[in-house]
Motif scaffolding. Structure first.
Motif, short mmCIF file in Angstrom:
data_model
loop_
_atom_site.label_atom_id
_atom_site.label_comp_id
_atom_site.label_asym_id
_atom_site.label_seq_id
_atom_site.Cartn_x
_atom_site.Cartn_y
_atom_site.Cartn_z
N MET A 254 0.85 -1.17 0.00
CA MET A 254 0.00 0.00 0.00
C MET A 254 0.90 1.23 0.00
SD MET A 254 -2.95 0.67 2.72
CE MET A 254 -3.39 2.27 3.20
N GLY A 255 1.08 1.87 -1.15
CA GLY A 255 1.97 3.01 -1.29
C GLY A 255 1.31 4.30 -0.82
N MET A 256 2.11 5.19 -0.32
CA MET A 256 1.61 6.46 0.18
C MET A 256 1.86 7.53 -0.88
SD MET A 256 2.36 7.84 3.94
CE MET A 256 0.95 8.19 4.88
N ASN A 257 0.93 8.41 -1.05
CA ASN A 257 1.05 9.49 -2.01
C ASN A 257 2.17 10.44 -1.57
OD1 ASN A 257 0.66 11.41 -3.93
ND2 ASN A 257 -1.48 11.83 -3.43
N PRO A 258 3.15 10.73 -2.43
CA PRO A 258 4.27 11.61 -2.03
C PRO A 258 3.80 13.01 -1.63
CG PRO A 258 4.65 10.69 -4.23
CD PRO A 258 3.32 10.21 -3.76
N LEU A 259 2.74 13.50 -2.22
CA LEU A 259 2.24 14.83 -1.89
C LEU A 259 1.71 14.85 -0.46
CD1 LEU A 259 1.63 17.69 -2.85
CD2 LEU A 259 -0.60 16.87 -3.62
N VAL A 260 1.00 13.80 -0.08
CA VAL A 260 0.46 13.72 1.29
C VAL A 260 1.62 13.63 2.28
CG1 VAL A 260 -0.91 12.28 2.86
CG2 VAL A 260 -1.70 12.66 0.53
N LEU A 261 2.65 12.88 1.93
CA LEU A 261 3.81 12.74 2.80
C LEU A 261 4.52 14.08 2.98
CD1 LEU A 261 5.59 10.73 4.37
CD2 LEU A 261 6.91 10.43 2.28
N LYS A 262 4.67 14.83 1.90
CA LYS A 262 5.33 16.14 1.98
C LYS A 262 4.51 17.12 2.83
CE LYS A 262 7.88 15.96 -2.36
NZ LYS A 262 8.03 16.54 -3.69
N VAL A 263 3.20 17.12 2.65
CA VAL A 263 2.33 18.01 3.42
C VAL A 263 2.41 17.63 4.90
CG1 VAL A 263 -0.08 18.67 3.83
CG2 VAL A 263 0.80 18.57 1.50
N GLY A 264 2.39 16.31 5.21
CA GLY A 264 2.47 15.85 6.60
C GLY A 264 3.78 16.26 7.24
N LEU A 265 4.89 16.08 6.53
CA LEU A 265 6.19 16.48 7.07
C LEU A 265 6.28 17.99 7.24
CD1 LEU A 265 8.68 14.12 5.20
CD2 LEU A 265 8.09 14.11 7.61
N VAL B 153 4.41 18.82 10.43
CA VAL B 153 5.21 18.44 11.60
C VAL B 153 6.32 19.46 11.82
CG1 VAL B 153 6.84 16.72 12.48
CG2 VAL B 153 4.68 15.98 11.48
N GLY B 154 6.96 19.91 10.74
CA GLY B 154 8.02 20.93 10.84
C GLY B 154 7.49 22.24 11.39
N LEU B 155 6.31 22.67 10.91
CA LEU B 155 5.70 23.91 11.40
C LEU B 155 5.34 23.79 12.89
CD1 LEU B 155 3.39 25.04 8.46
CD2 LEU B 155 5.37 26.24 9.38
N CYS B 156 4.83 22.63 13.28
CA CYS B 156 4.48 22.44 14.70
C CYS B 156 5.72 22.49 15.58
CB CYS B 156 3.75 21.10 14.88
SG CYS B 156 2.09 21.09 14.19
N ILE B 157 6.77 21.87 15.16
CA ILE B 157 8.01 21.89 15.94
C ILE B 157 8.56 23.31 16.03
CG2 ILE B 157 10.43 21.14 15.97
CD1 ILE B 157 9.45 18.43 14.91
N THR B 158 8.54 24.02 14.92
CA THR B 158 9.03 25.39 14.90
C THR B 158 8.16 26.27 15.81
OG1 THR B 158 9.79 25.09 12.64
CG2 THR B 158 9.56 27.36 13.40
N GLY B 159 6.86 26.08 15.74
CA GLY B 159 5.96 26.86 16.61
C GLY B 159 6.18 26.52 18.07
N TYR B 160 6.45 25.27 18.36
CA TYR B 160 6.67 24.85 19.75
C TYR B 160 7.94 25.49 20.31
CZ TYR B 160 7.58 21.79 23.73
OH TYR B 160 7.84 21.30 24.97
N ILE B 161 8.98 25.57 19.46
CA ILE B 161 10.25 26.13 19.91
C ILE B 161 10.20 27.66 19.96
CG2 ILE B 161 12.69 26.41 19.31
CD1 ILE B 161 12.58 23.55 18.20
N LEU B 162 9.67 28.28 18.92
CA LEU B 162 9.70 29.75 18.83
C LEU B 162 8.45 30.42 19.40
CD1 LEU B 162 11.19 30.18 15.25
CD2 LEU B 162 12.37 30.36 17.44
N GLY B 163 7.40 29.66 19.62
CA GLY B 163 6.13 30.24 20.08
C GLY B 163 6.20 30.99 21.39
#
Length: 190
Positions: free
Chosen positions: A1-12, A15-25
């Motif tokens: 069951m392959g994952m759509n690369p676009l969905v993977l990029k959006v998910g990552l 996650v990056g925005l959440c981590i950045t918000g957690y650190i800089l918020g």
């Protein structure tokens, strides 16, 4: 069951925005709140007689250890204390000296064990060499005895052939001798 690369990029990306918000918020939130407080104080400065705070927040680290929990001696570690450094150097030198002595003793013990093993090996080699010499000596004696026996057998065969030739010349026949020997054997047993 392959994952759509676009969905993977959006998910990552999320996650990056959440981590950045957690650190800089939190720091951004407090800077924003201080800015709002400063604007509200300047707009209503007539009603408040409080002077603005003289705080340089950029010099404070983002994470700080409270005064009561911090180890004050840790900051002193970088300072040069002659007594402590001399004691440390002496202790270090003593430890190195002791380590060298221990290694020397261990090396001497290993050398003694190796010498003992070498002596034991030489002793065993000597014993095997003596056994080999005995074996070789026995083999030589056996070989000499075999050669002598062989020579004696050849001489005996020649002598037998000579006597047989003389007996044939005088009329001896092999068949008659056998029957004559059997009759003598029967007479002796009776």
């Amino acid at each position: 069951m392959g994952m759509n690369p676009l969905v993977l990029k959006v998910g990552l990306g999320l996650v990056g925005l959440c981590i950045t918000g957690y650190i800089l918020g939190p720091p951004l939130y407090w800077h924003f709140m201080e800015g709002l407080a400063a604007v509200s104080h300047s707009s209503s400065s007539s009603s408040y007689s409080c002077s603005p705070c003289q705080c340089d927040c950029s010099s404070h680290p983002l994470l700080s250890i409270p005064e009561g929990l911090s180890n004050a001696s840790f900051a002193d570690c970088a300072k040069h204390d002659p007594e402590v450094s001399e004691d440390t150097e002496k202790n270090f030198a003593e430890l190195l000296t002791e380590e060298l002595k221990l290694r020397e003793v261990e090396a001497l013990e290993n050398e003694q064990r190796a010498d003992m093993a070498l002596l034991e090996a030489k002793k065993i080699t000597s014993q095997y060499q003596k056994e080999a010499d005995k074996c070789n000596s026995g083999m030589e004696t056996c070989e000499e005895a075999r050669e002598k026996a062989e020579a004696a057998l050849v001489a005996q065969k020649k002598l037998t052939a000579t006597w047989e030739l003389r007996a044939r010349q005088r009329g001896w026949k092999e068949g008659i001798a056998k029957s004559h020997a059997q009759t003598q054997g029967n007479v002796q047993t009776a």
